[in-house]
Design a protein around this motif. Sequence first.
Motif, short mmCIF file in Angstrom:
data_model
loop_
_atom_site.label_atom_id
_atom_site.label_comp_id
_atom_site.label_asym_id
_atom_site.label_seq_id
_atom_site.Cartn_x
_atom_site.Cartn_y
_atom_site.Cartn_z
N UNK A 228 16.06 -8.07 -40.15
CA UNK A 228 16.77 -6.81 -39.93
C UNK A 228 17.67 -6.94 -38.71
N UNK A 229 18.94 -6.63 -38.89
CA UNK A 229 19.92 -6.73 -37.82
C UNK A 229 20.62 -5.39 -37.64
N UNK A 230 20.71 -4.94 -36.40
CA UNK A 230 21.43 -3.69 -36.16
C UNK A 230 22.89 -4.01 -35.82
N UNK B 241 17.51 -16.28 -31.94
CA UNK B 241 17.16 -17.71 -32.01
C UNK B 241 15.72 -17.88 -32.51
N UNK B 242 14.79 -17.15 -31.94
CA UNK B 242 13.38 -17.28 -32.33
C UNK B 242 13.15 -16.92 -33.79
N UNK B 243 13.87 -15.94 -34.29
CA UNK B 243 13.69 -15.51 -35.68
C UNK B 243 14.40 -16.45 -36.66
N UNK B 244 15.17 -17.41 -36.14
CA UNK B 244 15.84 -18.38 -37.00
C UNK B 244 17.19 -17.93 -37.51
N UNK B 245 17.68 -16.78 -37.07
CA UNK B 245 19.03 -16.35 -37.47
C UNK B 245 20.04 -17.30 -36.86
N UNK B 246 19.91 -17.56 -35.56
CA UNK B 246 20.76 -18.54 -34.88
C UNK B 246 20.03 -19.87 -34.92
#
Length: 162
Positions: free
Chosen positions: A6-8, A48-53
């Motif tokens: 989920x991204x705001x 970064x931690x969630x793997x998006x980056x």
Amino acid sequence: MTDSVALDPVDLQILRLLQNDARTTYRELAAEVGVAPSTCLDRVTRLRRSGVILGDQLRLDPAKLGRGLQALLLVQVRPHRRELIGPFVDRVRALPESRALFHLTGPDDYLVQVAVADAADLQRLVLDEFTSRREVARVDTRLIFQQWDCGPLLPPGEPVRP
């Protein structure tokens, strides 16, 4: 396949900006998206931690490195079996000429983007590194005349902003 995150709107704007210039400072990012630098740092860390980056990349000009000719190689592997695929993929990824490797559906099994010095170097690469392999049934070569970068990667349905 991993689940989406989920991204705001602030996350999306940070991602847009970083995709245009990964060297943008947290202070510059924060000012652009309207949050405190510490909040911006926290958000980028979470992304970064969630793997998006996944990481930061340095883009180089292949021509300035003596690799002025780029091509796409469509490679058919026969038989298309797992015990042949692993070594083939490892070998292609280890080649200094390889820029990207894609496993495909359809009549061709792989698409390999390569950067070489010239046509003779491309011929050497195709003959010595691809068609000389027993599992490679066919290589179809396409020269790249020009390449453009496209807009930032965003979730489906998100409007693209300049």
